[in-house]
Design an enzyme around this catalytic site. Structure first.
Site, PDB file in Angstrom:
ATOM      1  N   GLU A  14       0.804  -1.227   0.000  1.00  0.00           N
ATOM      2  CA  GLU A  14       0.000   0.000   0.000  1.00  0.00           C
ATOM      3  C   GLU A  14       0.835   1.276   0.000  1.00  0.00           C
ATOM      4  OE1 GLU A  14      -3.055  -0.132   3.020  1.00  0.00           O
ATOM      5  OE2 GLU A  14      -4.286  -1.407   1.739  1.00  0.00           O
ATOM      6  N   GLU A  24      -6.573  -7.961  -0.833  1.00  0.00           N
ATOM      7  CA  GLU A  24      -6.939  -8.015   0.587  1.00  0.00           C
ATOM      8  C   GLU A  24      -8.405  -7.673   0.738  1.00  0.00           C
ATOM      9  OE1 GLU A  24      -4.856  -5.472   3.362  1.00  0.00           O
ATOM     10  OE2 GLU A  24      -2.921  -5.972   2.480  1.00  0.00           O
TER      11      GLU A  24
HETATM   12  C1  GLA Z   1      -4.210  -2.670   4.905  1.00  0.00           C
HETATM   13  C2  GLA Z   1      -2.841  -3.322   4.948  1.00  0.00           C
HETATM   14  C3  GLA Z   1      -2.756  -4.536   5.789  1.00  0.00           C
HETATM   15  C4  GLA Z   1      -3.592  -4.420   7.034  1.00  0.00           C
HETATM   16  C5  GLA Z   1      -5.005  -4.091   6.636  1.00  0.00           C
HETATM   17  C6  GLA Z   1      -5.952  -4.022   7.815  1.00  0.00           C
HETATM   18  O1  GLA Z   1      -4.918  -2.923   3.777  1.00  0.00           O
HETATM   19  O2  GLA Z   1      -2.310  -3.558   3.669  1.00  0.00           O
HETATM   20  O3  GLA Z   1      -1.402  -4.746   6.123  1.00  0.00           O
HETATM   21  O4  GLA Z   1      -3.066  -3.421   7.839  1.00  0.00           O
HETATM   22  O5  GLA Z   1      -5.036  -2.849   6.005  1.00  0.00           O
HETATM   23  O6  GLA Z   1      -7.254  -3.717   7.419  1.00  0.00           O
END
Ligand code: GLA
Ligand code: ZN
Length: 660
Positions: free
Chosen positions: A147, A300
């Site tokens: 991210e 995710e």
């Molecule tokens: C983000 C991150 C993860 C985690 C999630 C939790 O998307 O990439 O590492 O912290 O949030 O929701």
């Protein structure tokens, strides 16, 4: 680029667990049909305890265990969280924030993406990993960092920004012209006089073009930071696909630029409980649009609650399943979660996970996950790589988004993504599919092109859209469309500059409505609520369809259409509520994907030979989709289906057939 099957699983942080727990996890993963884990996202400090001293023993064992258990690895370079020694030894890697504060070590995604030291050490560990694991049987895909999205304002970034500007503009004269520095006497006589747009100089308020260029520069720098690791991996590992997961909050970086560096797009979907399903669908469609319709990875999502929202509602029974099918329906080829096992401490200890603190497999969430994993195995042989093609395109542009929302006036409530969603929703609710295109895409094959607040018109976009209509296309433009060029200079002459002729009108001025104030559009004796902005329009050839009800411009055009060449160009000079747009969609040369009951979301994916129709029944009652005369097989149950076919409440049907 096609995944070998639907990847199911997600983030796993075995560095938090002892060996017994990891062994138990392997058992549970198999039980839940998990075939892919993402790791070791946060393990840089563990893998490189000292500069240049690597310790991969722990990771070797995990990789071997995965392979033994038939589980693939989405192998992450751990570069999102640099070790403390790196920040301490080379403080240049720490970012400076918009307030001008030099940050200290601690947080993740907390590095300067331009720091040469960061890039050198990141490439080094990425290269070491690639050298070591490129032939490992568990390795299926690479995942770089996590991210991206930090904005840095350090001296290194300033020097790089100056070089970026020198490259973009060549001379200071040109820079002065493009930045319009004659406004407020900001003329620059030396490149070294350039400052970054921070709060120390009141950031963008003094010059929106500088802010815009900085956002472009941060995107390019972040993309280069990604490419730095990409190249380090490619040296040792020539053919395994490489991606990074984009944050669900996607405004900060131009994702068309980011995606152009990746082999496959990956994104993290964390909807808020209040989000309409059309917003989630739109975000998937944006992701599908980033690489010209290529399928993407759902990198995710939470298998249950989040921890970082103010109120972290549990996902209701069946909710994660529905969100997962929605992703697949819109072009995802994977279904990955954050995370596999819930951390016992730290920031995310209350975040949902497939395996909760209890460690049990008889929980609701574990069972739902396992069931979904089993189902996806049935789709795996046909779904990956399937594409979809819509008749309608929405042009989406990060530069417009930034410029529009950096803008001082006309109304501070202007929200680009919400506006795009509003228009998208009108089509979504009728099951008229939409593709998201960049503004420089080819428009061939589309019947309708929509430009919700496409504020910035670059290059020959106006001419290309004019030709599109001339050749029989239908165009829909809205207030705030086509007002500025790529430097955020307003169209000189009448609004909306490059679209005037095709729209057959001119806009004299634009009224801003105060918060919660509305006007109305009278169209065919119906009254539609509208808000935010009202253009004062002179029709010059366009037919007036709707007029404003109130204010000094009552009776003047609000919605118009112009017959141009073989096509039509609509203009909507305000922000209407949804009903007006739903009625407009009915008039367009479009038809729904199929007849279906209220609340049924339909999409179609195909690979030329086979097609899959997704029917997602969001309603709380039984619904149907009319599949027509062909015979389909519903993939989850194996049943044959044809004609009007039932879908249970909160359930999904995936109907496959050979293409005619
Ligand atoms: C983000 C991150 C993860 C985690 C999630 C939790 O998307 O990439 O590492 O912290 O949030 O929701
Ligand atoms: Zn920096």
């Amino acid at each position: 680029m096609k995944l070998e099957r639907i990847w199911f699983g997600g983030d796993y942080n075995p560095d938090q667990w002892d060996e017994n727990t990891v062994n138990e996890d392997m058992r549970l993963f198999r039980q839940a049909h998990i075939n892919m884990v993402t790791l070791p996202v946060f393990s840089w400090a563990k893998l490189e305890p000292e500069e240049g001293e690597y310790d991969f023993g722990w990771l070797d064992k995990i990789m071997d265990k995965l392979a033994e258990n038939g589980i693939g690895c989405n192998l992450a370079t751990p570069t999102t969280a640099q070790p403390a020694w790196l920040s301490t030894k080379y403080p240049e890697v720490l970012p400076v924030d918009m307030q001008g504060r030099k940050r200290t070590h601690g947080m993740r995604v907390f590095f300067c993406y331009n720091s040469p030291k960061y890039r050198q050490r990141a490439a080094a560990i990425a290269g070491e990993m690639a050298k070591r694991y490129s032939k490992h049987p568990a390795l299926k895909i690479w995942h770089i960092a996590n991210e991206y999205g930090t904005y840095c304002y350090c001296p290194i970034c300033r020097q790089k920004f100056i070089s970026w500007l020198q490259h973009r503009y060549g001379t200071l004269d040109k820079l002065n012209e493009r930045w319009f520095t004659s406004f407020w006497g900001r003329t620059l006589y030396d490149w070294e006089e350039i400052q970054l747009p921070t709060e120390l100089n009141d950031d963008y308020r003094f010059n929106p073009t500088i802010q815009l260029d900085y956002m472009r520069f941060v995107t390019d720098s972040t993309a280069d930071c990604f490419t730095n690791e990409y190249n380090a991996i490619r040296r040792w590992c020539p053919d395994v696909p490489i991606q990074t997961n984009m944050s669900g909050f996607i405004k900060k970086l131009d994702q068309f630029v980011m995606a152009s560096r990746m082999d496959i797009v990956g994104w993290d979907n964390y909807p808020w409980p209040t989000d309409d399903k059309s917003l989630v669908a739109l975000k998937h469609d944006i992701m599908r649009g980033l690489k010209g319709g290529q399928s993407f990875m759902l990198a995710e999502q939470s298998p249950n609650q989040q921890n970082w929202q103010p109120y972290n509602k549990l996902k209701r029974p069946g909710e994660v399943r529905m969100l997962s099918y929605q992703a697949l329906a819109h072009g995802a080829d994977s279904c990955l979660f954050f995370q596999m096992r819930q951390s016992v401490a730290g920031q995310e200890k209350f975040h949902g996970a497939v395996i909760s603190h209890s460690g049990r497999s008889d929980t609701r969430v574990f069972r739902e996950t396992a069931r979904l994993g089993e189902e996806l195995e049935k789709l795996s042989p046909i779904l990956p790589g399937m594409r979809s093609k819509a008749d309608t395109a929405i042009l989406f542009d990060w530069n417009s988004w930034w410029a529009l929302e950096n803008c001082s006036g006309p109304n501070r409530d202007i929200n680009y993504l919400q506006t795009v969603q509003l228009y998208y929703r009108a089509f979504f609710e009728k099951n008229m599919p939409v593709d998201i295109l960049p503004e420089d895409a080819a428009f061939d094959g589309y019947k309708v092109i929509v430009l919700p607040m496409l504020y910035m018109f670059k290059g020959d976009l106006g001419e290309r859209l004019t030709r599109f209509v001339e050749n029989g296309g239908t165009l829909i433009a809205t207030c705030m469309t086509a007002l500025a060029d790529e430097n955020d200079h307003c169209a000189f002459g009448e609004y909306p500059g490059p679209l005037r002729e095709v729209l057959g009108l001119r806009i004299e001025e634009t009224d801003a409505l105060l918060q919660n104030c509305t006007n109305a559009v009278i169209w065919d004796r119906r009254e539609y609520v509208c808000r935010l902005l009202c253009d004062v329009i002179h029709a010059e050839g366009a037919r007036v369809l709707g007029t404003f009800k109130n204010e000094f411009y009552a009776g003047s055009p609000a919605v118009t259409v112009n017959d141009f060449g073989r096509g039509k160009a609509y203009y909507i000079g305000t922000q209407p509520d949804l009903p007006l747009l739903s009625d407009l969609a009915e008039r367009l040369p479009l038809s729904p994907l199929a007849d279906a009951s209220e609340g049924m979301e339909l999409t179609r994916r195909s690979d030329g030979e086979n097609e899959a129709v997704f029917a997602l029944n969001h309603a709380q009652s039984e619904g149907y989709v009319d599949l027509g005369a062909r015979e389909y097989t519903e993939l989850l149950t194996g049943r044959k289906a044809t004609g009007k076919t039932l879908v249970l409440p909160n359930d999904v049907g995936v109907f496959a057939a050979r293409k005619e």
